[in-house]
Design an enzyme around this catalytic site. Structure first.
Site, PDB file in Angstrom:
ATOM      1  N   CYS A 122       0.847  -1.188   0.000  1.00 56.24           N
ATOM      2  CA  CYS A 122       0.000   0.000   0.000  1.00 56.24           C
ATOM      3  C   CYS A 122       0.886   1.242   0.000  1.00 56.24           C
ATOM      4  CB  CYS A 122      -0.885  -0.027   1.242  1.00 56.24           C
ATOM      5  SG  CYS A 122      -1.749   1.536   1.439  1.00 56.24           S
ATOM      6  N   ASN A 156      11.463  -1.101  -7.970  1.00 52.20           N
ATOM      7  CA  ASN A 156      11.496  -1.989  -9.137  1.00 52.20           C
ATOM      8  C   ASN A 156      10.087  -2.104  -9.702  1.00 52.20           C
ATOM      9  OD1 ASN A 156      13.257  -3.975 -10.667  1.00 52.20           O
ATOM     10  ND2 ASN A 156      11.525  -5.277 -10.146  1.00 52.20           N
ATOM     11  N   GLU A 157       9.926  -1.649 -10.921  1.00 46.31           N
ATOM     12  CA  GLU A 157       8.657  -1.832 -11.649  1.00 46.31           C
ATOM     13  C   GLU A 157       7.428  -1.482 -10.805  1.00 46.31           C
ATOM     14  OE1 GLU A 157       8.709  -5.834 -13.237  1.00 46.31           O
ATOM     15  OE2 GLU A 157      10.094  -5.270 -14.828  1.00 46.31           O
ATOM     16  N   CYS A 162      -3.974  -0.395  -4.662  1.00 43.82           N
ATOM     17  CA  CYS A 162      -4.543  -0.816  -3.373  1.00 43.82           C
ATOM     18  C   CYS A 162      -5.893  -0.135  -3.125  1.00 43.82           C
ATOM     19  CB  CYS A 162      -3.542  -0.442  -2.288  1.00 43.82           C
ATOM     20  SG  CYS A 162      -4.147  -0.696  -0.628  1.00 43.82           S
ATOM     21  N   CYS A 164      -7.403  -0.063   0.027  1.00 44.76           N
ATOM     22  CA  CYS A 164      -7.621   0.020   1.479  1.00 44.76           C
ATOM     23  C   CYS A 164      -8.278   1.363   1.839  1.00 44.76           C
ATOM     24  CB  CYS A 164      -6.294  -0.137   2.212  1.00 44.76           C
ATOM     25  SG  CYS A 164      -5.302   1.357   2.148  1.00 44.76           S
ATOM     26  N   GLU A 319      16.763  -4.208 -17.852  1.00 45.92           N
ATOM     27  CA  GLU A 319      16.696  -5.674 -17.766  1.00 45.92           C
ATOM     28  C   GLU A 319      16.380  -6.234 -19.143  1.00 45.92           C
ATOM     29  OE1 GLU A 319      13.859  -7.231 -14.970  1.00 45.92           O
ATOM     30  OE2 GLU A 319      14.387  -5.755 -13.454  1.00 45.92           O
ATOM     31  N   TRP A 327       8.488 -17.300 -17.248  1.00 49.83           N
ATOM     32  CA  TRP A 327       7.103 -16.934 -16.947  1.00 49.83           C
ATOM     33  C   TRP A 327       6.207 -16.804 -18.178  1.00 49.83           C
ATOM     34  CZ3 TRP A 327       6.512 -12.568 -19.678  1.00 49.83           C
ATOM     35  CH2 TRP A 327       7.640 -11.776 -19.878  1.00 49.83           C
ATOM     36  N   LYS A 368      14.288 -19.943 -10.529  1.00 45.87           N
ATOM     37  CA  LYS A 368      15.484 -20.790 -10.660  1.00 45.87           C
ATOM     38  C   LYS A 368      15.715 -21.258 -12.091  1.00 45.87           C
ATOM     39  CE  LYS A 368      13.265 -24.920  -8.659  1.00 45.87           C
ATOM     40  NZ  LYS A 368      12.020 -24.251  -8.229  1.00 45.87           N
ATOM     41  N   PHE A 369      14.654 -21.238 -12.922  1.00 48.51           N
ATOM     42  CA  PHE A 369      14.872 -21.633 -14.326  1.00 48.51           C
ATOM     43  C   PHE A 369      14.792 -20.448 -15.281  1.00 48.51           C
ATOM     44  CE2 PHE A 369      13.492 -25.793 -12.477  1.00 48.51           C
ATOM     45  CZ  PHE A 369      14.779 -26.327 -12.481  1.00 48.51           C
ATOM     46  N   HIS A 370      15.009 -19.272 -14.745  1.00 52.57           N
ATOM     47  CA  HIS A 370      15.106 -18.081 -15.598  1.00 52.57           C
ATOM     48  C   HIS A 370      16.556 -17.978 -16.051  1.00 52.57           C
ATOM     49  CE1 HIS A 370      15.027 -13.935 -16.905  1.00 52.57           C
ATOM     50  NE2 HIS A 370      13.730 -13.864 -16.684  1.00 52.57           N
TER      51      HIS A 370
HETATM   52  C1  GAL Z   1      11.139  -8.414 -14.227  1.00 49.23           C
HETATM   53  C2  GAL Z   1      11.546  -8.120 -12.795  1.00 49.23           C
HETATM   54  C3  GAL Z   1      12.784  -8.932 -12.409  1.00 49.23           C
HETATM   55  C4  GAL Z   1      12.615 -10.376 -12.785  1.00 49.23           C
HETATM   56  C5  GAL Z   1      12.300 -10.471 -14.254  1.00 49.23           C
HETATM   57  C6  GAL Z   1      12.156 -11.885 -14.750  1.00 49.23           C
HETATM   58  O1  GAL Z   1       9.872  -7.940 -14.518  1.00 49.23           O
HETATM   59  O2  GAL Z   1      11.841  -6.759 -12.632  1.00 49.23           O
HETATM   60  O3  GAL Z   1      13.022  -8.785 -11.024  1.00 49.23           O
HETATM   61  O4  GAL Z   1      11.612 -10.958 -12.029  1.00 49.23           O
HETATM   62  O5  GAL Z   1      11.092  -9.783 -14.513  1.00 49.23           O
HETATM   63  O6  GAL Z   1      11.930 -11.926 -16.139  1.00 49.23           O
END
Ligand code: GAL
Length: 696
Positions: A122, A156-157, A162, A164, A319, A327, A368-370
């Site tokens: 929040c 971060n992002e 929220c 509330c 990034e 994901w 772990k698999f990124h």
């Molecule tokens: C981004 C995030 C990172 C990591 C990444 C994985 O959106 O800022 O911390 O999770 O995705 O692809």
């Protein structure tokens, strides 16, 4: 214009690095030691640290321990590696979320989240603000003058929404302020006479919810705007804490990430005003069954162009994944070369630093698999390590040649307006599943991207002097159009500009009220046409459109939505008609010369093929020219940057087949260190690239 971000002003070195999470390896000093050697070996010169390290930095309430961070910063500095130091607000420690559960966000059903996860807090919570302020101050006091630290990576992002009671109270204050404490003005703006849901006072206002009000569009749009401002306010709050305790002022940024589906995120044009430099997180969807990698690349380039154009200055790619993410629906492996090419593309479109998520693959939990620069084996003998070494080599060549800080020049602007998206996706009608705003722009952008014609992205607040510099402005689906923006664009056309818009554009004002005189009202004279109806089409529908432009016959189809428009002004040119369906023969594209310029209205959404023809006609009509002309086959793309004395030319091949190309002028090949003559045919491998420069 903002200052370009450069890592080392003396050498103007391009950045290269990754998100680095040493806190995951504190029990493995051998790995921490090796990290530095591996970073040097792969040409890393800047890393981001600390964004998820709060538990390690404040081990229990008020007990700070920065030893590991100091040790890492010192070690990185000795290894010649700089740092973007992050504030840890995206993931508060468990002791904090357990002791102060009110810092967890409440959803639209009124359910408060349990402790855990990240970016779900929040932003109105005083405790959360106080804790963030305290840690930011401590970090700034400890490290703002550390020689390794070159910038702040704030949070971060950002993205929490929220519901509330505190956020709702703030929302009411926001509305009191917006409507000057006049509830009647709010009732007018929100048209609350509908269903007779008049508000008697501001206290009655509740946030939109599936359990309450969610069809009052004014309310829902205001809630989105409020949250965008709340996130920005939180960013400012974080920055104030840093400034208060800093011994040295450093540039600050936060990493942008929502560009497709902008109706669900903060308004980045507003954010950009506050950032010292822009940074963003790029996660392309490579190897999809729905579209080619080249089309995917066009979409990424469009976002890079946004990031460049908001400050008219280079940005940081904060990034990007060096391999498969963890994901996406299907987390595909990248074809050989594609990862390197993707980084080169960011540079071509204005990045001055390439960062990866992440330096070392974690052993457990969600990611772990990124992919990571260093996989679990810690070996340098991997495909990813080799590709990143190649990026590093290209960065060295480009740094030496002077790319850092260089610019891009756009003759065309696309309107990509968050406020419009907030409004359009709320409106009911046309279809339940609305056309995707980003996809509409991508279709229009792809042919320009291929030819090296740069595009800026602008919104309703773009200054008039800047608007006046473009030869053409494309504003598709500009449903929500404040009068002052409509007037700015009309003056632009009257003065000699060219505006292309439609369909379902110019329907409501800044309060989401339909214009009193109906569709297109503020632009009726400029567009020279009348719009009567708009409707939705099924996914499988394709209404043929036939157009004639610059002596060419162009075929396209209306998909998803269509307008019925009628020429009104005597000097209108009817450039296209529907050619099938119930409205065959009716106008689908009208051009109207107005003042010294012209307007175009498309009653349908053009696809990339349509835009291919449209742009080739416009390029002739408006004498649009890329800085360097090239003979390119589909799948190739060209982009240029300039530093005052030198032009950098990037030719990129996003197809799985090797290709050949040539340029109209002679250029110097930066990687092969040789001249390539004008019209000389050169090769580009599958997912390959060539880097050239020329004196200007
Ligand atoms: C981004 C995030 C990172 C990591 C990444 C994985 O959106 O800022 O911390 O999770 O995705 O692809």
């Amino acid at each position: 214009m903002k200052q370009a971000f450069t890592l080392e002003p003396s050498y103007r070195r391009l950045g290269h690095g990754a998100d680095y999470f040493p806190e995951q390896w504190l029990k493995r000093p051998d790995i921490l030691r090796r990290d530095l050697e591996d970073m040097q070996a792969v040409g890393v010169n800047v890393v981001s640290i600390g964004m998820f390290a709060w538990s390690f930095l404040e081990t229990s309430e008020g007990h700070y321990n920065f030893d590991f961070l100091r040790e890492r910063l010192d070690a990185l500095h000795s290894a010649g590696i700089s740092v973007f130091l992050a504030t840890p607000s995206a993931a508060p420690p468990r002791w904090m979320t357990r002791r102060y559960p009110e810092i967890m966000l409440t959803d639209s059903y009124g359910r408060r989240r349990y402790s855990g996860e990240r970016i779900c807090h929040c932003l109105s919570s005083e405790v959360f603000r106080e804790k963030v302020s305290a840690i930011n101050q401590k970090l700034a006091a400890a490290f703002s003058d550390h020689p390794a630290v070159v910038a702040w990576h704030v949070s971060n992002e950002y993205g929490s929404t929220c519901h509330c009671p505190k956020c709702q109270a703030k929302f009411r204050d926001y509305l009191r302020n917006y409507f000057d404490n006049d509830i009647e003005a709010l009732n007018q703006a929100w048209y609350s006479s509908f269903w007779s849901h008049i508000y008697d006072n501001f206290e009655e206002i509740e946030a939109p919810s599936p359990l309450g009000e969610q069809h009052c569009h004014g309310l829902v749009i205001a809630w989105k705007r409020f949250h965008s401002e709340l996130m920005l306010d939180f960013y400012r709050h974080e920055c104030r804490a840093i400034d208060q305790a800093s011994k040295r002022q450093l540039p600050k940024t936060t990493n942008f990430h929502i560009f497709n589906g902008i109706q669900n995120g903060p308004d980045y044009f507003d954010f950009a005003q506050e950032l010292d430099f822009i940074s963003w997180d790029d996660y392309p969807y490579w190897h999809q069954t729905s579209h080619s990698n080249a089309y995917e690349a066009a979409g990424r380039a469009l976002i890079h162009d946004f990031c460049y154009s908001v400050h008219q200055a280079p940005f940081v790619l904060m990034e990007s994944s060096p391999g498969a993410v963890n994901w996406q629906d299907v987390c595909t492996l990248r074809a050989p070369g594609l990862q390197t090419l993707s980084s080169i593309q960011a540079l071509a479109h204005g990045a001055d630093s390439i960062q990866y998520f992440q330096w070392r693959a974690s052993r457990g939990s969600s990611e772990k698999f990124h992919a990571a620069v260093m996989d679990h084996s810690g070996s340098r003998d991997t495909r990813i390590f080799r590709e990143i070494s190649e990026v590093s080599h290209a960065l060295d060549c480009l740094s030496e040649a002077g790319l850092a800080g260089s610019h891009r020049h756009a003759q065309i602007a696309f309107v990509y307006d968050w406020q419009n998206a907030y409004a359009f996706y709320e409106c009911e009608g046309l279809r339940k599943q609305k056309p995707n705003y980003f996809e509409i722009l991508r279709a229009a952008y792809a042919p320009l991207w291929a030819q090296g014609i740069a595009v800026d992205l602008i919104d309703r607040n773009c200054p008039e002097e800047q608007i006046g510099q473009y030869k053409l402005i494309l504003a598709p689906l500009l449903y929500s159009l404040p009068r002052n923006f409509a007037n700015k664009l009309e003056r632009y056309v009257a003065a000699g500009g060219h505006l292309t818009t439609g369909p379902f554009s110019c329907r409501v004002d800044e309060n989401d009220l339909v214009f009193e005189a109906g569709a297109l009202d503020p632009w009726r004279e400029m567009l020279g046409l009348r719009l009567e109806e708009s409707g939705g089409l099924y996914d499988s529908d394709a209404i043929a459109v036939e157009a004639y432009c610059a002596g060419q016959k162009i075929r396209s189809s209306a998909r998803l939505i269509m307008d019925l428009i009628y020429p009104e002004a005597d000097n209108c040119e009817l450039l296209g008609r529907y050619a099938s369906g119930d409205f065959a023969g009716q106008a689908a594209w009208i051009r109207h010369p107005y003042g010294h310029g012209s307007s175009d209205y498309f009653a349908f959404l053009g696809d990339a093929d349509f835009y291919q023809h449209y742009w080739s006609a416009e390029i002739q009509r408006l004498a649009l020219k890329p800085p360097v002309s090239a003979k390119l086959i589909p799948g190739l793309s060209l982009a240029t940057r300039e530093n005052g004395s030198r032009r950098f030319i990037f030719v990129m091949n996003f197809s799985p087949d090797p290709a050949r190309a040539s340029l109209e002028t002679s250029v110097y090949d930066l990687m092969n260190r040789e001249t390539v003559e004008a019209e000389e045919v050169f090769e580009i491998g599958a997912y390959g690239y060539r880097l050239f420069c020329q004196e200007i």
